[in-house]
Scaffold this motif. Structure first.
Motif, PDB file in Angstrom:
ATOM      1  N   ALA A 238      59.105 -40.884  48.318  1.00 52.97           N
ATOM      2  CA  ALA A 238      59.290 -42.278  48.751  1.00 52.97           C
ATOM      3  C   ALA A 238      60.158 -43.044  47.757  1.00 52.97           C
ATOM      4  O   ALA A 238      61.050 -43.808  48.141  1.00 52.97           O
ATOM      5  N   LEU A 239      59.897 -42.817  46.462  1.00 58.31           N
ATOM      6  CA  LEU A 239      60.665 -43.533  45.432  1.00 58.31           C
ATOM      7  C   LEU A 239      62.160 -43.211  45.531  1.00 58.31           C
ATOM      8  O   LEU A 239      63.008 -44.100  45.567  1.00 58.31           O
ATOM      9  N   ILE A 240      62.453 -41.916  45.582  1.00 55.68           N
ATOM     10  CA  ILE A 240      63.855 -41.496  45.551  1.00 55.68           C
ATOM     11  C   ILE A 240      64.567 -41.802  46.869  1.00 55.68           C
ATOM     12  O   ILE A 240      65.691 -42.310  46.868  1.00 55.68           O
ATOM     13  N   SER A 332      62.541 -48.873  41.542  1.00 53.35           N
ATOM     14  CA  SER A 332      62.705 -47.406  41.639  1.00 53.35           C
ATOM     15  C   SER A 332      63.251 -46.843  40.329  1.00 53.35           C
ATOM     16  O   SER A 332      62.798 -45.796  39.858  1.00 53.35           O
ATOM     17  N   ILE A 333      64.253 -47.523  39.774  1.00 55.94           N
ATOM     18  CA  ILE A 333      64.851 -47.042  38.529  1.00 55.94           C
ATOM     19  C   ILE A 333      63.794 -47.000  37.427  1.00 55.94           C
ATOM     20  O   ILE A 333      63.633 -46.001  36.724  1.00 55.94           O
ATOM     21  N   MET A 342      63.788 -38.862  37.447  1.00 59.82           N
ATOM     22  CA  MET A 342      65.215 -39.180  37.569  1.00 59.82           C
ATOM     23  C   MET A 342      65.774 -39.365  36.154  1.00 59.82           C
ATOM     24  O   MET A 342      65.155 -40.040  35.333  1.00 59.82           O
ATOM     25  N   SER A 343      66.915 -38.747  35.904  1.00 65.53           N
ATOM     26  CA  SER A 343      67.537 -38.934  34.590  1.00 65.53           C
ATOM     27  C   SER A 343      68.801 -39.772  34.785  1.00 65.53           C
ATOM     28  O   SER A 343      69.406 -39.764  35.850  1.00 65.53           O
ATOM     29  N   GLY A 344      69.164 -40.505  33.732  1.00 68.08           N
ATOM     30  CA  GLY A 344      70.321 -41.400  33.889  1.00 68.08           C
ATOM     31  C   GLY A 344      71.192 -41.452  32.663  1.00 68.08           C
ATOM     32  O   GLY A 344      72.012 -42.364  32.514  1.00 68.08           O
ATOM     33  N   SER A 345      71.031 -40.472  31.748  1.00 64.22           N
ATOM     34  CA  SER A 345      71.861 -40.541  30.535  1.00 64.22           C
ATOM     35  C   SER A 345      72.260 -39.145  30.055  1.00 64.22           C
ATOM     36  O   SER A 345      72.438 -38.916  28.870  1.00 64.22           O
TER      37      SER A 345
END
Ligand SMILES: C[S@@+](CC[C@H](N)C(=O)[O-])C[C@H]1O[C@@H](n2cnc3c(N)ncnc32)[C@H](O)[C@@H]1O
Length: 359
Positions: A238-240, A332-333, A342-345
């Motif tokens: 749901a989040l993604i 969500s982030i 979730m990765s962002g870096s």
């Protein structure tokens, strides 16, 4: 008046004072003022239609993404600034703008850019990163993006900041790059390859390889799913999927798969590392910004917004727009980042082989 009431009144007055003196609150008020005249009824309906169409056709989201950024570019620029990505602070207490500046300098450094070199920014947005990379390295940087509004705002900023001689933005789709073979020393895509699914991603990576000079470098930095993401977990899903809808993009890529796809396109892997660690995370801006999270999730504020809509102080559907495209994204982030799904870096760095076919 009892002491408790006095204390409560003092607390409220202090909170209002703090809010009014923070850059964030000033930006939020400016944003609501600037955005009061947009047609949110039409925007929400068109987003829904374009997203459903993209899903039904098997994934090319370019029309939905272009429509999304035509409205959102100015909003994100007003509120968050000209860089639509996140970077972890280098040390506790470093503010978001400084963390982003450090990240931009690192991109220029990792790609070994210098005066006389040519670099391409895929999906450059309004070009915050592009201008910093140009200024930092002296290299000329061309950006390509889907949205007319991003091209307009970005090129105005290039000129007004005196960087028009090395920085420019063109409108186009990165799946068909309008540039000659072997014309760039480096290419990077920051928070942008997530907008492509297969076979568009493969086509784009082939294009990157074509426009890169032999030996040229390619850097990917993106929001991606980690191995902790579990498709069978309803909360994860749901989040993604909510995040994907709010951004108008296809299913997020797994890091491993993204790396494989770049290798498959003929790139040689040079490095892979994550710049987040311990309590210095890429989502720190949202994790530490309790006031922002409170403002976005408060029922009282949402009710006040509905009332403001009803008496026409705010435009129709503004509250729904805020919920879907701002609140949902921020939450969500923050949640997916904190859960580690979730990765962002992560930096993925590649090189086009010196010998062999160009595409
Ligand atoms: C999250 S923003 C990132 C912008 C910029 N890279 C930055 O980090 O500040 C994603 C950008 O990718 C662009 N984009 C998405 N799909 C694209 C495509 N197929 N071709 C060109 N640009 C695209 C969007 O218009 C938007 O500018």
């Amino acid at each position: 008046m009892s002491t408790v009431w006095l204390l409560l009144l003092g607390l409220v007055a202090y909170s209002v004072y703090k809010m009014c003196t923070t850059k964030m609150a000033v930006r939020l008020l400016r944003l609501i003022y600037e955005y009061r005249c947009k047609d949110y009824v039409k925007f929400i309906a068109e987003h829904k239609r374009l997203f459903a169409e993209a899903q039904a056709k098997g994934g090319n989201h370019a029309a939905c993404t272009g429509h999304f950024y035509d409205l959102m570019a100015e909003l994100i620029e007003l509120y968050y600034g000209p860089s639509f990505h996140f970077a972890p602070p280098r040390y506790k207490g470093q503010n978001n703008d400084e963390a982003l500046q450090d990240f931009h300098a690192k991109v220029a450094h990792l790609l070994q850019l210098a005066p006389g070199k040519k670099c391409l920014d895929l999906g450059c947005g309004v070009g915050g990163l592009l201008r910093d990379v140009g200024r930092e390295s002296g290299a000329s940087v061309t950006g390509i993006t889907l949205s007319d509004e991003e091209v307009r705002i970005g090129n105005e900023l290039n000129q007004s900041m005196g960087l028009g001689h090395i920085c420019s933005i063109v409108k186009g789709n990165m799946q068909r790059l309008p540039f000659e073979e072997s014309s760039f020393d480096a290419v990077y895509g920051v928070y942008t390859l997530k907008y492509l699914t297969q076979p568009e991603l493969e086509r784009t990576l082939q294009e990157v390889r074509r426009v890169l000079k032999p030996g040229g470098m390619f850097l990917v930095y993106c929001l991606m799913k980690t191995d902790k993401y579990d498709e069978s977990n309803p909360e994860h899903r749901a989040l993604i999927s909510g995040f994907e809808y709010s951004c108008g993009m296809p299913a997020l890529h797994y890091t491993k798969r993204m790396k494989q796809d770049c290798i498959q396109a003929g790139m040689t892997p040079l490095a892979h590392f994550d710049s987040s660690h311990d309590n210095l995370q890429w989502y720190t801006f949202f994790a530490e910004n309790r006031l922002l999270r409170f403002l976005l999730t408060s029922r009282l504020i949402r009710t006040l917004m509905y009332v403001a809509e009803a008496v026409r102080i705010l435009p129709a559907k503004f509250t729904e727009f805020m919920q879907i495209f701002i609140v949902n994204n921020v939450i969500s982030i923050y949640k997916a980042g904190s859960m580690g799904i979730m990765s962002g870096s992560e930096y993925l760095i590649f090189q086009k082989p010196v010998a062999g076919p160009s595409h």
